[in-house]
Design a protein around this motif. Structure first.
Motif, short mmCIF file in Angstrom:
data_model
loop_
_atom_site.label_atom_id
_atom_site.label_comp_id
_atom_site.label_asym_id
_atom_site.label_seq_id
_atom_site.Cartn_x
_atom_site.Cartn_y
_atom_site.Cartn_z
N LEU A 73 86.34 -3.64 -101.97
CA LEU A 73 87.07 -3.70 -103.23
C LEU A 73 86.54 -2.68 -104.23
O LEU A 73 87.28 -2.21 -105.09
CB LEU A 73 86.98 -5.11 -103.81
N ILE A 130 86.40 -6.08 -92.82
CA ILE A 130 85.67 -5.94 -94.08
C ILE A 130 86.59 -5.19 -95.03
O ILE A 130 87.08 -4.12 -94.70
CB ILE A 130 84.36 -5.15 -93.91
N THR A 131 86.84 -5.77 -96.19
CA THR A 131 87.64 -5.12 -97.23
C THR A 131 86.69 -4.68 -98.33
O THR A 131 85.91 -5.48 -98.84
CB THR A 131 88.69 -6.09 -97.80
N HIS A 169 81.39 -4.20 -104.01
CA HIS A 169 82.11 -5.47 -103.87
C HIS A 169 82.88 -5.48 -102.54
O HIS A 169 83.77 -4.66 -102.33
CB HIS A 169 83.07 -5.63 -105.03
N PHE A 170 82.50 -6.39 -101.65
CA PHE A 170 83.05 -6.46 -100.30
C PHE A 170 83.58 -7.86 -100.00
O PHE A 170 83.05 -8.84 -100.51
CB PHE A 170 81.98 -6.15 -99.24
N VAL A 171 84.57 -7.93 -99.12
CA VAL A 171 85.04 -9.21 -98.59
C VAL A 171 84.99 -9.12 -97.07
O VAL A 171 85.63 -8.26 -96.47
CB VAL A 171 86.47 -9.55 -99.06
N GLU A 197 86.28 -16.44 -95.28
CA GLU A 197 86.11 -15.22 -96.06
C GLU A 197 84.86 -15.33 -96.90
O GLU A 197 84.63 -16.33 -97.58
CB GLU A 197 87.32 -14.99 -96.97
N LEU A 198 84.01 -14.30 -96.83
CA LEU A 198 82.77 -14.25 -97.59
C LEU A 198 82.82 -13.05 -98.53
O LEU A 198 82.97 -11.91 -98.08
CB LEU A 198 81.57 -14.12 -96.65
N GLU A 199 82.70 -13.31 -99.82
CA GLU A 199 82.76 -12.25 -100.81
C GLU A 199 81.35 -11.93 -101.29
O GLU A 199 80.59 -12.83 -101.62
CB GLU A 199 83.63 -12.69 -101.98
N GLU A 200 81.00 -10.65 -101.30
CA GLU A 200 79.66 -10.22 -101.69
C GLU A 200 79.73 -9.12 -102.74
O GLU A 200 80.55 -8.21 -102.64
CB GLU A 200 78.88 -9.66 -100.48
N GLU A 201 78.89 -9.24 -103.74
CA GLU A 201 78.73 -8.19 -104.76
C GLU A 201 77.26 -7.81 -104.76
O GLU A 201 76.39 -8.67 -104.82
CB GLU A 201 79.16 -8.68 -106.13
N VAL A 253 85.83 -10.94 -93.59
CA VAL A 253 86.67 -11.98 -92.99
C VAL A 253 86.15 -12.20 -91.57
O VAL A 253 86.14 -11.29 -90.75
CB VAL A 253 88.16 -11.58 -92.96
#
Length: 49
Positions: free
Chosen positions: A30, A27-28, A34-36, A44-48, A38
């Motif tokens: 940002l 989990i990255t 705001h998370f990414v 890759e799933l990007e969530e805000e 993997v």
């Protein structure tokens, strides 16, 4: 990922640490909202929030 999900029996009614760890590689973060994610499959799933 399909194999891990097929091993599950019944509906998921609460957070499952083992399932999460079996599917998520990293989990990255940002920003605080705001998370990414993997997945181990490479998706890759990007969530805000």
């Amino acid at each position: 990922m399909i194999e891990v999900m097929n091993e599950r029996q019944g509906l998921l009614e609460q957070f499952d640490d083992d399932l999460f760890n079996a599917l998520v590689e990293t989990i990255t973060i940002l920003s605080p909202a705001h998370f990414v994610f993997v997945l181990k499959s490479g998706l890759e799933l990007e969530e805000e929030v």
